[in-house]
Scaffold this motif. Structure first.
Motif, PDB file in Angstrom:
ATOM      1  N   VAL A   1     -31.483  14.333 -31.823  1.00  0.00           N
ATOM      2  CA  VAL A   1     -31.553  13.729 -30.356  1.00  0.00           C
ATOM      3  C   VAL A   1     -33.179  14.057 -30.231  1.00  0.00           C
ATOM      4  N   SER A   2     -33.782  12.805 -29.321  1.00  0.00           N
ATOM      5  CA  SER A   2     -35.237  12.834 -29.135  1.00  0.00           C
ATOM      6  C   SER A   2     -35.352  13.879 -28.107  1.00  0.00           C
ATOM      7  N   LEU A   3     -35.840  15.108 -28.505  1.00  0.00           N
ATOM      8  CA  LEU A   3     -35.904  15.927 -26.978  1.00  0.00           C
ATOM      9  C   LEU A   3     -37.273  15.962 -26.560  1.00  0.00           C
ATOM     10  N   HIS A   4     -38.432  16.076 -27.215  1.00  0.00           N
ATOM     11  CA  HIS A   4     -39.773  15.962 -26.987  1.00  0.00           C
ATOM     12  C   HIS A   4     -40.427  17.111 -25.740  1.00  0.00           C
ATOM     13  N   SER A   5     -39.310  17.641 -24.918  1.00  0.00           N
ATOM     14  CA  SER A   5     -39.672  18.861 -24.331  1.00  0.00           C
ATOM     15  C   SER A   5     -38.153  19.547 -23.713  1.00  0.00           C
TER      16      SER A   5
ATOM     17  N   CYS B   1     -42.586   5.464 -36.258  1.00  0.00           N
ATOM     18  CA  CYS B   1     -41.772   5.456 -35.072  1.00  0.00           C
ATOM     19  C   CYS B   1     -42.374   5.014 -33.828  1.00  0.00           C
ATOM     20  N   GLY B   2     -41.643   4.399 -33.026  1.00  0.00           N
ATOM     21  CA  GLY B   2     -42.219   3.971 -31.513  1.00  0.00           C
ATOM     22  C   GLY B   2     -43.255   2.929 -31.768  1.00  0.00           C
ATOM     23  N   GLN B   3     -43.490   2.470 -32.918  1.00  0.00           N
ATOM     24  CA  GLN B   3     -44.424   1.320 -32.832  1.00  0.00           C
ATOM     25  C   GLN B   3     -43.760  -0.006 -33.264  1.00  0.00           C
TER      26      GLN B   3
ATOM     27  N   ALA C   1     -45.200  13.191 -35.818  1.00  0.00           N
ATOM     28  CA  ALA C   1     -46.535  12.832 -35.429  1.00  0.00           C
ATOM     29  C   ALA C   1     -46.586  11.774 -34.539  1.00  0.00           C
ATOM     30  N   TYR C   2     -47.337  11.903 -33.161  1.00  0.00           N
ATOM     31  CA  TYR C   2     -47.385  10.708 -32.458  1.00  0.00           C
ATOM     32  C   TYR C   2     -48.261   9.500 -33.008  1.00  0.00           C
ATOM     33  N   ASN C   3     -47.445   8.250 -33.002  1.00  0.00           N
ATOM     34  CA  ASN C   3     -48.087   7.324 -33.342  1.00  0.00           C
ATOM     35  C   ASN C   3     -48.666   6.453 -32.029  1.00  0.00           C
ATOM     36  N   ALA C   4     -49.869   6.184 -31.972  1.00  0.00           N
ATOM     37  CA  ALA C   4     -50.645   5.873 -30.706  1.00  0.00           C
ATOM     38  C   ALA C   4     -49.999   4.378 -30.635  1.00  0.00           C
TER      39      ALA C   4
ATOM     40  N   MET D   1     -33.054   4.649 -35.927  1.00  0.00           N
ATOM     41  CA  MET D   1     -34.462   5.059 -35.262  1.00  0.00           C
ATOM     42  C   MET D   1     -35.143   3.988 -35.110  1.00  0.00           C
ATOM     43  N   GLY D   2     -34.686   2.676 -35.166  1.00  0.00           N
ATOM     44  CA  GLY D   2     -35.363   1.504 -34.933  1.00  0.00           C
ATOM     45  C   GLY D   2     -35.302   1.346 -33.593  1.00  0.00           C
ATOM     46  N   MET D   3     -35.309  -0.191 -33.138  1.00  0.00           N
ATOM     47  CA  MET D   3     -35.430  -0.539 -31.878  1.00  0.00           C
ATOM     48  C   MET D   3     -34.185  -0.173 -31.144  1.00  0.00           C
ATOM     49  N   GLY D   4     -34.147   0.162 -29.917  1.00  0.00           N
ATOM     50  CA  GLY D   4     -32.930   0.435 -28.935  1.00  0.00           C
ATOM     51  C   GLY D   4     -32.227   1.893 -29.200  1.00  0.00           C
ATOM     52  N   GLU D   5     -31.250   1.617 -28.213  1.00  0.00           N
ATOM     53  CA  GLU D   5     -30.446   2.934 -28.024  1.00  0.00           C
ATOM     54  C   GLU D   5     -29.250   2.880 -28.510  1.00  0.00           C
ATOM     55  N   PRO D   6     -28.736   3.389 -29.740  1.00  0.00           N
ATOM     56  CA  PRO D   6     -27.580   3.355 -30.263  1.00  0.00           C
ATOM     57  C   PRO D   6     -26.249   3.582 -29.544  1.00  0.00           C
TER      58      PRO D   6
ATOM     59  N   LEU E   1     -27.881   9.275 -36.614  1.00  0.00           N
ATOM     60  CA  LEU E   1     -28.073   8.423 -35.358  1.00  0.00           C
ATOM     61  C   LEU E   1     -28.824   9.194 -34.350  1.00  0.00           C
ATOM     62  N   SER E   2     -29.754   8.435 -34.035  1.00  0.00           N
ATOM     63  CA  SER E   2     -30.981   9.317 -33.162  1.00  0.00           C
ATOM     64  C   SER E   2     -30.716   8.661 -31.879  1.00  0.00           C
ATOM     65  N   THR E   3     -30.499   9.650 -30.921  1.00  0.00           N
ATOM     66  CA  THR E   3     -30.404   9.166 -29.393  1.00  0.00           C
ATOM     67  C   THR E   3     -31.352   9.779 -28.535  1.00  0.00           C
TER      68      THR E   3
ATOM     69  N   ASN F   1     -42.095   6.354 -21.764  1.00  0.00           N
ATOM     70  CA  ASN F   1     -43.300   5.598 -21.674  1.00  0.00           C
ATOM     71  C   ASN F   1     -44.268   5.988 -22.678  1.00  0.00           C
ATOM     72  N   PHE F   2     -44.014   6.510 -23.862  1.00  0.00           N
ATOM     73  CA  PHE F   2     -44.810   6.524 -24.999  1.00  0.00           C
ATOM     74  C   PHE F   2     -44.305   5.633 -26.205  1.00  0.00           C
ATOM     75  N   CYS F   3     -43.082   4.955 -25.915  1.00  0.00           N
ATOM     76  CA  CYS F   3     -42.642   4.000 -27.046  1.00  0.00           C
ATOM     77  C   CYS F   3     -43.180   2.628 -26.870  1.00  0.00           C
TER      78      CYS F   3
ATOM     79  N   PHE G   1     -33.242  18.028 -33.454  1.00  0.00           N
ATOM     80  CA  PHE G   1     -34.291  17.812 -32.416  1.00  0.00           C
ATOM     81  C   PHE G   1     -35.414  17.133 -33.033  1.00  0.00           C
ATOM     82  N   GLU G   2     -35.724  15.748 -32.383  1.00  0.00           N
ATOM     83  CA  GLU G   2     -37.074  15.196 -32.746  1.00  0.00           C
ATOM     84  C   GLU G   2     -37.945  15.628 -31.594  1.00  0.00           C
ATOM     85  N   TYR G   3     -39.204  15.695 -31.948  1.00  0.00           N
ATOM     86  CA  TYR G   3     -40.029  16.399 -31.063  1.00  0.00           C
ATOM     87  C   TYR G   3     -41.517  16.016 -31.550  1.00  0.00           C
TER      88      TYR G   3
END
Ligand code: SAH
Length: 345
Positions: A218-222, A338-340, A293-296, A161-166, A195-197, A118-120, A260-262
């Motif tokens: 791995v995009s962990l975030h929590s 990232c995520g923009q 960093a979070y990119n709004a 780490m572009g668009m999509g889930e590899p 590869l980022s998943t 929900n943040f991407c 881990f990406e966080y």
């Protein structure tokens, strides 16, 4: 007239067979393969070691599907964002990220994404289709050219780490990486590919079984299930325990650490207990943490945590001997961070 085939969907063996069947020498297949991949040629006319008749024959049977850089934006920090037009006019984005000593290509694996983090920004687009191996390969070729032109050296690293889930486009992504790393392709080292998943346990195990040589992020975030599920619905399907088991499986087979990406968000995961949970998780698997960093994105629902909270994370991780890097954001002024990536244009 029958529809012409995409010649880049053929293997080298199939190309060789094509020439034999058409009363020509099989090794022409090798020559054409080299033009198509190593030299990334998009026109039969450029294949100068083939006779005019041979080129005409290829033209009659095949097309060379390829991407085009439709729009290129350059950030004040040197980051370049490309809107890439595919042969069916769909658009994906890819980014060149320069540092002093290297350039990294951030490439897309799907048009849109099905995962709803929900943040991407990419999650706002629905998944349209998977990219073909050549469409992934071509993004790398295009960014390598830009790297040579604008930064005076060749491309050094690639991140998915572009668009999509590899991992939801597994076969094509692996085929692209095979060509990128092959001497008959770009000859890049797998060690420089990550590869980022979002973290799909079944597919992470498959990567390990397939003995891939690239790195895994791995995009962990929590590291707390309720929090992660809120941000990433995939966590309801496979929770942190299952994810961990697949990462341990990966490590046992590959002996390569996980990254881990966080992202730390205000009021979501910026408390001491969140950092403690991350330490506990990292203790169970050889890993390091990239705090990004979070990119709004437009709606402003989430905010980057304070630098105090980031420092708290760094202190907590370091006190527990977990390697941590704080990654600054790049290319924000052109929405390339990232995520923009969301095809604003
Ligand atoms: N689907 C893959 C790769 C694409 S996202 C994955 O999830 O890893 C690449 C990275 O950008 C992921 O770590 C993702 O969580 C992160 N990301 C997404 N939106 C972001 C945003 N708005 N700000 C910062 N990072 C973001």
């Amino acid at each position: 007239m029958t529809k012409k085939k995409d010649i880049r969907a053929l293997t080298k063996e199939e190309l060789r067979a094509f020439f034999s069947e058409n009363n020509d020498k099989a090794f022409r297949g090798n020559q054409v393969y080299e033009w198509l991949w190593q030299k990334a040629t998009y026109s039969f006319d450029d294949m100068t070691n083939l006779s005019k008749e041979t080129r005409n024959m290829l033209e009659e049977h095949f097309v060379i599907n390829h991407i085009e850089v439709d729009q290129m934006q350059r950030s004040i920090d040197g980051t370049i964002k490309n809107a890439i037009k595919l042969h069916d006019n769909m658009i994906v984005e890819s980014v060149l990220i320069p540092t002093d000593t290297r350039t990294t290509a951030c490439v897309s694996s799907q048009v849109g994404c099905s995962l709803d983090c929900n943040f991407c920004a990419t999650a706002r687009l629905k998944r349209m289709r998977n990219l073909n191996p050549d469409e992934i390969y071509d993004q790398v070729v295009a960014i390598d050219k830009q790297s040579r032109l604008y930064h005076n050296h060749k491309l050094s690293n690639i991140v998915f780490m572009g668009m999509g889930e590899p991992l939801l486009n597994y076969k094509n992504v692996l085929e692209a990486i095979d060509k990128i790393t092959s001497d008959e392709g770009l000859g890049m080292s797998s060690k420089r590919i990550t590869l980022s998943t979002v973290g799909i346990p079944k597919m992470i195990k498959k990567l390990a079984d397939d003995e891939v040589k690239f790195n895994l992020a791995v995009s962990l975030h929590s590291a707390i299930d309720e929090v992660r599920s809120k941000m990433m619905p995939i966590n309801d399907k496979s929770n942190l325990t299952e994810l961990l088991a697949s990462l341990q499986y990966w490590y046992a087979k590959t002996k390569r650490k996980i990254t881990f990406e966080y992202v730390v968000w205000k009021d979501i995961n910026d408390a001491q207990k969140d950092a403690n949970a991350l330490v506990d998780y990292c203790k169970k698997i050889p890993s390091k943490v990239n705090l990004i960093a979070y990119n709004a994105i437009d709606d402003g629902e989430f905010q980057q945590a304070s630098s105090k909270a980031i420092n708290m994370y760094v202190k907590t991780l370091e006190a527990n001997h977990v390697v941590v890097n704080v990654r600054r954001s790049r290319g924000e002024d052109i929405d390339a961070a990232c995520g923009q990536l969301a095809n604003k244009s």
